[in-house]
Design an enzyme around this catalytic site. Structure first.
Site, PDB file in Angstrom:
ATOM      1  N   ASP B  56       0.864  -1.181   0.000  1.00 36.52           N
ATOM      2  CA  ASP B  56       0.000   0.000   0.000  1.00 36.52           C
ATOM      3  C   ASP B  56       0.908   1.242   0.000  1.00 36.52           C
ATOM      4  O   ASP B  56       2.077   1.150   0.389  1.00 36.52           O
ATOM      5  CB  ASP B  56      -0.880  -0.041   1.252  1.00 36.52           C
ATOM      6  N   ASP B  58      -0.111   5.303   0.605  1.00 41.43           N
ATOM      7  CA  ASP B  58      -0.358   6.295   1.665  1.00 41.43           C
ATOM      8  C   ASP B  58      -0.319   5.614   3.030  1.00 41.43           C
ATOM      9  O   ASP B  58      -1.028   4.635   3.264  1.00 41.43           O
ATOM     10  CB  ASP B  58      -1.753   6.928   1.514  1.00 41.43           C
TER      11      ASP B  58
END
Lengths: 334, 334
Positions: B56, B58
């Site tokens: 992932d 952010d």
């Protein structure tokens, strides 16, 4: 050949199965026995069963600026018969006085004290708590004018538009008013991403009250090709962003009825609710243990919905006691 | 004195009770046994257990425009060790190329083919279906540029503001484009009531596709005093207004991983997911039966959340296999 032990185990299991079936069928019977069409045969016992009428407005009395044919005459006939009629609306866009003026314009006999709207409810909720901070309003003038009437400061109403983009906006620094003690979310046709951001940010403080006027998902609309999203969509967006549940004042929450019942000494067992929406109006009737609920099909619920309710109700269905195509159909029976 | 019948009934009931207790305790053990801190003792077996890394962005690799210290070096070390690294983000505001440029700027070795964002996913979802109508976009340039790249027509991006009020707006007549065949809802900092109305109205036609890029409720933010609402709040508002569920492409939906797995022949049992969010990243790992999930605490999940997961997990919790305060903490262990 079966042993006594097998027989006994089977007996226990069969008994449990039967008990379960009995509970299920009892549940079905209790739901199937409702949603009756009001007719000349049953109208007399229905009318004698209540003294007080709670009438939803949009979809029952009027749609937009047009009275639904027969509704004014039926409501006025109730009043002539000595019933107390209350106008109970989840609509938060108008003050009590504006609703009164609409009632009169469309031919309904009403006084301002008989009108209970969620904008009025939100203001009186705060007033009754001795609230003395500011309110951030995601909503319209109905709410801000009711707040003005009880002397509660507020801001937020009207357009609030992002001039550029969220990254620049946050970089400039977001100023939150430390005096805010409540966020009211009602219907807001200027609802925007920035309003959602501000509401959720104010709600980071657990002591800031979070009030939702109502959770209706759509407005009833005569325009079949468009959807007019309701307050429920706005409340839900803010609820998710804030990760907190609001206090909801409108139907099906019993809040408004509790206030009315106290003020007018209303007996729920002598009170009925008339509405067009299952999950607000009819559910309010159930939540407040009212004498009966009457569904009309001039708003968001259709004949096909009633047919499904009668033929294949599910355990999640809220079933009205009676239904009529339109409130005006009651008039010749009265 | 007990009769054989009573004894047998008791036996059946006790057996059922024990079976239930056994199932409950087995469920607890399976959740309690997870969420281990990665340490020198268990890191080797962990690292040997996978060939592919889904990371992932952010809250794991960066926050805003700042790399999280140690993250670039750890990702680049994975690549040096021969692991395939994929950048998997629910963020719909950028194109693949823009994400690539950000990766390079912040020190991550990446190629455009290794970047899977939900804007790209939405465009490729439509392209793969041979979609040839128009898209109404509630979202930003990330989505519209990805649509442009695959030659799909669209409109809706940018501000859409109510000039007066909803009653006047509806009275003027709402014109809907009959060519619209899909509504894509992604992150839109210009989200407005009017956009919600239009999206829900297009979705009245059951043949119009309803695509939500993702359902994250909030963005991770270094600014503790404000909430940056995520796409989930916008998707949910439209979902309620439209009374329809969207096809969600982002994590935790397995859609993107299925596309990647097909393209790169990825074996889920040799793939791990690294993320900061339980209900998207970690849940994706579970939904796709990945080898392992690693939670990092540099985004929306905190040490206190991990402590609660370990000491009092509930049946609704999604439990990661491992956790680390930051991805960079892995580097000295590699």
């Amino acid at each position: 050949m079966t042993t006594p032990l097998q027989t006994e185990n089977q007996f226990v299991l069969i008994y449990m199965f039967r008990l379960r079936s009995f509970i299920d069928s009892a549940r079905n019977i209790s739901t199937m026995a409702q949603c009756k069409l009001l007719t000349a045969d049953n109208v007399k016992s229905f009318v004698n069963s209540f003294d007080n009428v709670l009438a939803d407005c949009d979809g029952v009395l009027w749609n937009g600026m047009e009275a639904i044919p027969g509704s004014p005459e039926t409501i006025n006939q109730f009043i002539k018969m000595g019933k107390k009629v209350f106008f109970l609306t989840n609509n938060s866009t108008k003050t009590r006085e504006e609703f009164l003026s609409k009632c009169h314009k469309l031919g309904f006999e009403a006084t301002v004290d008989n009108i209970y709207s969620t904008a009025f409810a939100a203001a009186s909720y705060l007033k009754n708590r001795g609230f003395n901070k500011k309110v951030f309003v995601v909503g319209s003038k109905g709410i801000t004018q009711e707040l003005d009437k009880v002397g509660i400061k507020h801001f937020g109403e009207g357009p609030d538009i992002l001039p550029d983009d969220i990254v620049s906006y946050v970089k400039r620094g977001v100023t939150l008013d430390p005096e805010v003690g409540a966020v009211i979310v009602g219907f807001d046709d200027h609802f925007s991403y920035i309003k959602m951001l501000k509401a959720a940010s104010y709600l980071l403080k657990p002591e800031v009250l979070f009030i939702g006027t109502n959770t209706d998902e759509r407005f009833p609309s005569s325009e079949q090709s468009i959807v007019i999203p309701g307050t429920g969509c706005i409340v839900e967006a803010v609820r998710l962003a804030a990760d907190r549940d609001p206090i909801v004042l409108g139907k099906p929450s019993p809040y408004i009825f509790d206030v009315m019942a106290k003020e007018y000494n209303l007996d729920p067992s002598r009170t009925i609710m008339i509405g067009d929406r299952m999950n607000t109006d009819i559910l309010l009737g159930k939540n407040c243990n009212l004498q009966a609920t009457l569904l009309v099909l001039t708003g968001v619920t259709y004949q096909s919905d009633v047919e499904r309710l009668v033929t294949s109700p599910t355990k999640d269905d809220v079933i009205p006691d009676y239904y009529l195509p339109a409130l005006g159909d009651l008039l010749p029976l009265l």
